[in-house]
Scaffold this motif. Sequence first.
Motif, mmCIF file in Angstrom:
data_model
loop_
_atom_site.group_PDB
_atom_site.id
_atom_site.type_symbol
_atom_site.label_atom_id
_atom_site.label_comp_id
_atom_site.label_asym_id
_atom_site.label_seq_id
_atom_site.Cartn_x
_atom_site.Cartn_y
_atom_site.Cartn_z
ATOM 1 N N UNK A 82 0.970 -1.252 -0.126
ATOM 2 C CA UNK A 82 0.054 -0.065 -0.205
ATOM 3 C C UNK A 82 0.903 1.232 0.027
ATOM 4 N N UNK A 83 2.143 1.171 0.593
ATOM 5 C CA UNK A 83 2.823 2.227 0.648
ATOM 6 C C UNK A 83 3.376 2.383 -0.783
ATOM 7 N N UNK A 84 3.663 1.418 -1.331
ATOM 8 C CA UNK A 84 4.096 1.537 -2.766
ATOM 9 C C UNK A 84 2.961 2.250 -3.783
ATOM 10 N N UNK A 85 1.770 1.878 -3.395
ATOM 11 C CA UNK A 85 0.739 2.279 -4.323
ATOM 12 C C UNK A 85 0.853 4.052 -4.151
ATOM 13 N N UNK A 86 0.833 4.208 -2.911
ATOM 14 C CA UNK A 86 0.783 5.818 -2.501
ATOM 15 C C UNK A 86 2.166 6.715 -3.122
ATOM 16 N N UNK A 87 3.379 5.673 -3.056
ATOM 17 C CA UNK A 87 4.488 6.221 -3.541
ATOM 18 C C UNK A 87 4.400 6.481 -5.135
ATOM 19 N N UNK A 88 3.852 5.532 -5.832
ATOM 20 C CA UNK A 88 3.685 5.568 -7.152
ATOM 21 C C UNK A 88 2.670 6.780 -7.794
ATOM 22 N N UNK A 89 1.780 6.914 -6.715
ATOM 23 C CA UNK A 89 0.815 8.198 -6.922
ATOM 24 C C UNK A 89 1.665 9.341 -6.881
ATOM 25 N N UNK A 90 2.454 9.630 -6.244
ATOM 26 C CA UNK A 90 3.475 10.899 -6.096
ATOM 27 C C UNK A 90 3.953 11.113 -7.352
ATOM 28 N N UNK A 91 4.714 9.835 -8.158
ATOM 29 C CA UNK A 91 5.332 9.803 -9.235
ATOM 30 C C UNK A 91 4.462 10.400 -10.287
ATOM 31 N N UNK A 92 3.278 9.645 -10.311
ATOM 32 C CA UNK A 92 2.350 10.078 -11.256
ATOM 33 C C UNK A 92 2.289 11.483 -11.363
ATOM 34 N N UNK A 93 1.998 12.173 -10.144
ATOM 35 C CA UNK A 93 1.701 13.483 -9.880
ATOM 36 C C UNK A 93 2.800 14.396 -10.623
ATOM 37 N N UNK A 94 3.883 13.790 -10.418
ATOM 38 C CA UNK A 94 5.209 14.518 -10.963
ATOM 39 C C UNK A 94 5.276 14.202 -12.458
ATOM 40 N N UNK A 95 4.548 13.214 -13.202
ATOM 41 C CA UNK A 95 4.472 13.293 -14.529
ATOM 42 C C UNK A 95 3.694 14.494 -15.137
ATOM 43 N N UNK A 96 2.609 14.501 -14.379
ATOM 44 C CA UNK A 96 1.458 15.261 -14.559
ATOM 45 C C UNK A 96 1.816 16.787 -14.411
ATOM 46 N N UNK A 97 2.737 16.928 -13.343
ATOM 47 C CA UNK A 97 3.103 18.374 -13.261
ATOM 48 C C UNK A 97 2.457 19.067 -12.064
ATOM 49 N N UNK A 98 1.300 18.286 -11.597
ATOM 50 C CA UNK A 98 0.404 19.144 -10.540
ATOM 51 C C UNK A 98 -0.351 18.117 -9.975
ATOM 52 N N UNK A 99 -0.915 18.435 -8.685
ATOM 53 C CA UNK A 99 -1.797 17.392 -8.025
ATOM 54 C C UNK A 99 -3.151 17.923 -7.987
ATOM 55 N N UNK A 100 -3.929 17.111 -8.745
ATOM 56 C CA UNK A 100 -5.615 17.393 -8.735
ATOM 57 C C UNK A 100 -6.070 18.422 -9.758
#
Length: 912
Positions: A894-912
């Motif tokens: 689950x920690x890995x799931x959330x860590x990947x979410x931060x990486x996806x946010x980096x790809x997109x360039x912003x959160x939300x």
Amino acid sequence: MNQALVRAAEDPFSNPVMTTALAVSRRIDQGHLTEADLQGLVCWLRDEAWQQRAARLADYTGLSSGEDPVTGMQVLATRLVRPDPNDSAVPFAQFQKATERTRFSAVFTAHPTFSLPYAVGDALARAASGEDSAACFTTHRPLPVTLEDEFDQAHAAIARGRDAIDLLTGAILDAARGIWPHRWADLAPKAITLTTWVGYDTDGRTDIGWWDTLRLRLRMKLYQLQRVEAQLLPLPSATAILDKVQAAVAAVEEEIAAAPNGTDVDAVGEFGRTLMRLQDQALVTPEPLLALFPAALAAADDVEKRALLIVRAGLVSHNLGLAHTHVRLNSAQLHNSVRQRLGLADPPADPSRRRVLLGAINTALDEVKPEAINFGTLMAEQASAARLMMTVVQMVKHIDGASPVRFLIAETETGYTLLTALYFAKLFGIEDKIEISPLFETAEALSQGNRIIEEALRSPHYRAYLRRTGKLAVQFGYSDSGRYVGQIAATYLIERLRLKICEAMVKHGLTDVELVLFDTHGESIGRGAHPGSLTDRLAYLSPAVGRKAFEVAGIKYREESAFQGGDGYMLFGTPALAQATILKIAEFALGEMDEGDDPIYQDADFAADFFATIRNSMEELVEDPGYAAMLGTFGPALIDRTGSRPAARQSDTSGGPAIISHPRELRAIPNNAILQQLGWCANTLQGLGLAASRNPDAVAELRRTSPRFRRSMDFASHAMRHSHLDVLRAVVETLDPGTWLDRAGHSVIPGRREALTAVATGLEQLNIWSDVLAMFRRVHADHLALRAAWADAPQMNDRELLLHALRLAAIHRIWILTAMIPDFAPRLGVMRTGLQQRLLRLDVPAALQTLGRIFPKAPDETTGTDFGEPGTSANSLGYGREHDEIFSPIARYFALVREISTAVAHEVGAFG
């Protein structure tokens, strides 16, 4: 992943994302891939995305070009003095008018986009600024954020913004001195200002007390005075001013020390007495300081004079605050307060009763008599809207009486709401110190906003109020409007509304009133921020045709733009970023923006049909039960909490997070963040395929020739780079019980078939599959139409695709481990089936906490204790194996799931 992509290009039934996720899971089963290997791969991908995000931030602000922002400010100031380098300078009066009227304000909000630990965000900003980016972090997941954290980060960003504005002021003064050496000292530039609502926004929040708001506002006053003190210390000519400032600093520090932390009557009484006792010393306007500047300037040489003029400009532009102040509440709070005061119980949303309400509130405005307010009045007030207005009274009376306070009203859908706010302002005697502003954010409000303004303008009280304050302030919301009607369509509605407000002001003879246009957008495409550059972002929010309309009508206007939470503060994250941001704002606000005759406005029918098609399609998707199921099943669990308020409405049950039956039950930013994490930016893309397919040639031509339309389609381009149908399809397949039964039929690992079948059974019990699949078909059809009309539309990069596949693999592992949890009799109000449902929805932390109580890892605490008689321990061993083999791996995945979410946010360039 590459092999899966090649196979998918030839096989229409192959999904490279799901294929890769299954391959990863098999390698884990075979022992070829360990958790540590997986963690290392994710961190490497995350850090690569982080580096590229920093590079994009540099490009966005113009830092990557190598241009020195300070030099850019000097060039801009020189152009203001002499627009044509081959002609004479403009008259001094024209230059003074251009630089001493506020043209733009950057508004710092506390929207929950604090998605990175402060150290990681700071390193990102420094990397974008060209500094050493070798910092290495174990995790990029955010830490818990408090209101105090948000305020501190806002303060730091605002301070850097003020430093940058001082550099702009210096450039303006230098340019003026070169042309008007005997008049330049008359200038007090304030074209760009800063504003904040951090700590003052009570819309949807009950955790911010009036005492918090006043304490934080006092701190903003202290920071302004300390700033002035530091600027004056090296100036011998400023001794008299410095003495008064230092006395004020000491007084405000004493006021802050006396500020209460709640409603203890003795503490509040002492606070009130302290404010009254120190009022003169602490200052409530900057006038006593400004009165001392002429003598200091007369005694100063040119170098000191320049420094003094910068200090004076900072005081004139921001008075007794590091930034100006916005407060915010919801229209329902106002309606409740006025119902309590005046007995106006009819619902404002009912058109058949609105005329009665408008007549009643106008009568109340005829008869209202101001009431005296003190802290006792404030403590006794139960209605939140009246209490907030009283808080503003105390702010103006005891902290800063020179700066008007913006009173933002969310979800304004009738002119009656504006008149109720005016009633309370007059009741408490501050109608000339408060700027009442509707927030138009719903589809209804954006479509009917001109009617709302017209309703208010029919009141002589409201027209008189506007003339008295000299401003009509309006606010436009992009997050909520975008998620309900589509971001591209929402901006079109906002642009139309701006033009209609201009027409209403002309109609009612209010062209002498300044129009303040506050765009409350975020830093992502889902919340209205242009993805290409800060220059395009500003031009997109305020199209040239609208600015021209205001100028033709003779209406002065001021633009305001939000910088939301941690993502927004990033644009002020270092001195270099702050300088670059202020430069771009100044070029936009003070420069000319002539883009010629934009062809999008020459075919009004095409534009109306194009954007209406997007709106209708998005509205249909929002009402699709499969869309809510897709967002709500495990979407909220993919993201960490990124602010000081929760992402969704709180459940009244103890059985886990609330079941989301409609997107409105999520807040806007988490809604958008979940779409990013699901790999489909629906609120930007949905309906675009149908709209483009109706006239693909016209769409292609307008993308080439229309600056306005091109910027709209830039949103779609960015969304396509971070959306992939196979990612969404893989999520849909993950929720399909049939997928898990198919896997069970092929499994040869002992016990795995039963586990996979149990997952399938649990998914059947969620009862969402048919709705989700129907929703996917809706999205799929529109996507095919878009690809047909736009063959060269961008694609998601392989790294981002791999991140999505790795996260699905981690989710699959969690679900398989969930099926291995031993059976147990109902305990703590929990049954095993209920716990499995919670884990299928990735409510992992709470579920593991419950499991830890049902299956304690440590031996029974009574073991080894002498009770005076023989007996056996109920559990002398504990459940160490279950923790080591099931619960702890679930936590790590689950920690890995959330860590990947931060990486996806980096790809997109912003959160939300």
